[in-house]
Motif scaffolding. Structure first.
Motif, PDB file in Angstrom:
ATOM      1  N   UNK A  62      99.141  48.504 -25.428  1.00  0.00           N
ATOM      2  CA  UNK A  62      98.752  48.517 -27.634  1.00  0.00           C
ATOM      3  C   UNK A  62      97.551  49.130 -27.526  1.00  0.00           C
ATOM      4  N   UNK A  63      96.888  49.139 -26.389  1.00  0.00           N
ATOM      5  CA  UNK A  63      95.608  50.625 -26.332  1.00  0.00           C
ATOM      6  C   UNK A  63      96.703  51.917 -26.861  1.00  0.00           C
TER       7      UNK A  63
ATOM      8  N   UNK B  28      89.943  50.986 -30.943  1.00  0.00           N
ATOM      9  CA  UNK B  28      90.499  51.845 -31.237  1.00  0.00           C
ATOM     10  C   UNK B  28      91.904  51.136 -32.755  1.00  0.00           C
ATOM     11  N   UNK B  29      92.003  49.908 -32.837  1.00  0.00           N
ATOM     12  CA  UNK B  29      93.107  49.917 -34.436  1.00  0.00           C
ATOM     13  C   UNK B  29      91.418  49.491 -34.831  1.00  0.00           C
ATOM     14  N   UNK B  30      90.757  49.067 -35.446  1.00  0.00           N
ATOM     15  CA  UNK B  30      90.423  48.506 -36.449  1.00  0.00           C
ATOM     16  C   UNK B  30      88.676  49.404 -36.468  1.00  0.00           C
ATOM     17  N   UNK B  31      88.690  50.148 -36.179  1.00  0.00           N
ATOM     18  CA  UNK B  31      87.200  50.527 -36.070  1.00  0.00           C
ATOM     19  C   UNK B  31      86.821  51.804 -36.243  1.00  0.00           C
TER      20      UNK B  31
ATOM     21  N   UNK C 115      88.623  41.135 -40.931  1.00  0.00           N
ATOM     22  CA  UNK C 115      90.085  41.665 -41.081  1.00  0.00           C
ATOM     23  C   UNK C 115      90.508  40.925 -39.319  1.00  0.00           C
TER      24      UNK C 115
ATOM     25  N   UNK D 264      86.827  40.931 -36.690  1.00  0.00           N
ATOM     26  CA  UNK D 264      86.191  41.544 -36.764  1.00  0.00           C
ATOM     27  C   UNK D 264      85.133  40.541 -38.262  1.00  0.00           C
TER      28      UNK D 264
ATOM     29  N   UNK E 261      95.765  41.029 -30.681  1.00  0.00           N
ATOM     30  CA  UNK E 261      96.187  41.425 -29.126  1.00  0.00           C
ATOM     31  C   UNK E 261      97.264  41.622 -28.629  1.00  0.00           C
TER      32      UNK E 261
ATOM     33  N   UNK F  74      92.548  41.754 -35.647  1.00  0.00           N
ATOM     34  CA  UNK F  74      93.456  42.738 -34.794  1.00  0.00           C
ATOM     35  C   UNK F  74      93.866  41.110 -34.161  1.00  0.00           C
TER      36      UNK F  74
ATOM     37  N   UNK G  95      89.249  46.591 -26.176  1.00  0.00           N
ATOM     38  CA  UNK G  95      89.826  48.099 -26.556  1.00  0.00           C
ATOM     39  C   UNK G  95      90.609  48.508 -27.922  1.00  0.00           C
ATOM     40  N   UNK G  96      91.771  47.175 -28.045  1.00  0.00           N
ATOM     41  CA  UNK G  96      92.544  47.432 -28.671  1.00  0.00           C
ATOM     42  C   UNK G  96      91.707  47.444 -29.789  1.00  0.00           C
ATOM     43  N   UNK G  97      90.652  46.356 -30.143  1.00  0.00           N
ATOM     44  CA  UNK G  97      90.291  45.987 -31.245  1.00  0.00           C
ATOM     45  C   UNK G  97      89.613  47.258 -31.844  1.00  0.00           C
TER      46      UNK G  97
ATOM     47  N   UNK H 290      97.929  51.461 -30.807  1.00  0.00           N
ATOM     48  CA  UNK H 290      97.422  51.341 -32.101  1.00  0.00           C
ATOM     49  C   UNK H 290      96.296  52.674 -31.763  1.00  0.00           C
ATOM     50  N   UNK H 291      96.201  53.482 -30.193  1.00  0.00           N
ATOM     51  CA  UNK H 291      95.214  54.609 -30.829  1.00  0.00           C
ATOM     52  C   UNK H 291      96.114  55.983 -30.847  1.00  0.00           C
TER      53      UNK H 291
ATOM     54  N   UNK I  96      97.957  46.753 -36.649  1.00  0.00           N
ATOM     55  CA  UNK I  96      96.318  48.027 -37.134  1.00  0.00           C
ATOM     56  C   UNK I  96      96.750  48.753 -37.800  1.00  0.00           C
TER      57      UNK I  96
END
Lengths: 252, 252
Positions: B141-142, A145-148, B70, B66, B74, B72, A141-143, B145-146, B190
């Motif tokens: 962390x979610x 919301x962070x990178x997508x 890129x 990714x 975490x 991330x 989920x970090x990925x 970055x969110x 992010x």
DNA sequence: CGACATTTTGATGAAGATCAAACTGGGTGG
DNA sequence: CCACCCAGTTTGATCTTCATCAAAATGTCG
């Protein structure tokens, strides 16, 4: 569904095969049923930890509130998930757990969970496995919301929910229940509700996914996985017990 | 630092007090030392799981790549952290672990960790506690970055790193080591490296934080916590053992 | 039907990405 | 000791994505 624990057992066995005794112990532990309305809290941030709720029916989520009132959903609980084994170890909740739909749970006292873990080391390992998978999901989920991008994010989330429901037998064909509003999706995806709406419409128009009336239908699963960059490895649903298992048995 | 395990023990005891025997067992387990260069991988995504690395010195991180290249980050690993107890349970890694600086680790075989957990239930619980805290951090962390702006995000991360280092005695006054480039910070937050640079300069100019030459200095801790919305509860560093502890003892 | 939540549409604005280039400083080798 | 190189930092200009605000449309349930 023969017993309350059946879905939990099915889930745990993706990670750790359980013996007859352990299954029976789980079944006996899951007798006390409780019901919650939609959008109620099972547990509130800051609460001293209580017992564990095993989700029998319905959908719930972990969430954190920010000072400005916005909300980040940091994970979903689906039937068969335990929320929150961690209460047995940590003193207080650092987040809340709320229902999305009407929810039926089985309540296990902290003492009972700890007893189960002392008495049945394999159950302890299974519970641990479950928390590790949860953590793995949170990392993804970090990925997300962070990178997508918004579109990718939604695609990925849909893939995840579908895969998890599939693993406990709760999908029918290419569709599954997903009883959340677009605003709630926005809280999970870290997007505004307006933007979620636009993404969902685009998904409908491109024939990828229909999300309507609390139901998710995936028309093109491969394409969805592809745009979402979804790789199910992080769910560890492939009978992922490490091969050391046999050695452990003899060691115990 | 009398023994290799000293920092780990200090960390674990934030959650679960350990007896003399358990400490000795840990110390004996942490004898085999290994060294890694900066920006090397300890473990790669997809690898079958191997032993556990206890970080003795240096900084490392979990990260996921990714498809577009890129990255991330975490989570961070600081001295005293184990990476990755989960390898004892899961079959393969769903992410990579890389070093940020030169790193010295103690290597424990999977079998040894599992043995420790079978032999010393309290250690098992301590390990579990540690993974729960990790998960809690990941959840935060979610949120970071969110829902937080670039400035808030950086502030929050700095608070977290400082608090964690402080808990194992690795801060001096209001500063600590943080051997990462702005690009690596960007991977964790992010954000683009350019934007991280602008945020850092703004923090310098407002006299909040100086991040320079691999070192983080926090000039106004209260203000930093406030802008970052940082509340250390999620780190569970407050002797957070649940009160059920005594009951458990007798149950065992 | 009427009240209410939810979805949809449109218009505008802001945060941060991207691209490109200049600057800094430490380390290397001639 | 200087010239050079390279990684990292800094600066500027432009572009995209998504947030925000506002309002209309749709649907649901008593």
């Amino acid at each position: 569904m023969e017993s309350n624990a059946a879905r939990l057992i099915r889930k745990l066995e993706h990670g750790v095969p359980l013996g007859h005794e352990e299954k029976r112990a789980l079944e006996e532990a899951c007798t006390s049923v409780q019901r919650f309305a939609a959008r109620d809290d099972l547990v509130k941030e800051g609460d001293p930890t209580q017992g564990v709720n095993l989700i029998l029916d319905g959908y719930a989520c972990r969430y954190k509130l920010l000072s400005d009132g916005r909300r980040q959903i940091v994970g979903y609980f689906l039937p068969g998930d335990m929320c929150d084994v961690r209460v047995c170890i940590l003193k207080r909740m650092d987040h809340s757990i709320g229902t999305l739909s009407v929810v039926k749970t089985a309540v296990l006292s902290r003492e009972h969970v700890l007893f189960l873990m002392e008495r049945y080391p394999r159950l302890a390992r299974a519970f641990w496995w479950a928390t590790l998978v949860e953590e793995s999901i949170t990392r993804e989920w970090v990925v997300n919301v962070g990178h997508r991008t918004a579109f990718e994010r939604a695609a990925h989330l849909f893939c995840e929910v579908f895969a998890r429901l599939q693993s406990v037998g709760l999908t029918t064909g290419n569709s599954c229940e997903l009883p959340v509003t677009q605003t709630e999706l926005a809280d999970a995806l870290a997007l505004s509700a307006v933007h979620v709406n636009r993404v969902l419409m685009e998904m409908r128009h491109t024939g990828l996914v229909t999300f309507r009336a609390q139901r998710l239908t995936i028309h093109d699963h491969d394409a969805l996985r592809s745009v979402g960059g979804f790789n199910s490895g992080y769910l560890h649903l492939d009978g992922s017990l490490a091969p050391v298992h046999s050695e452990l048995e003899s060691a115990g």
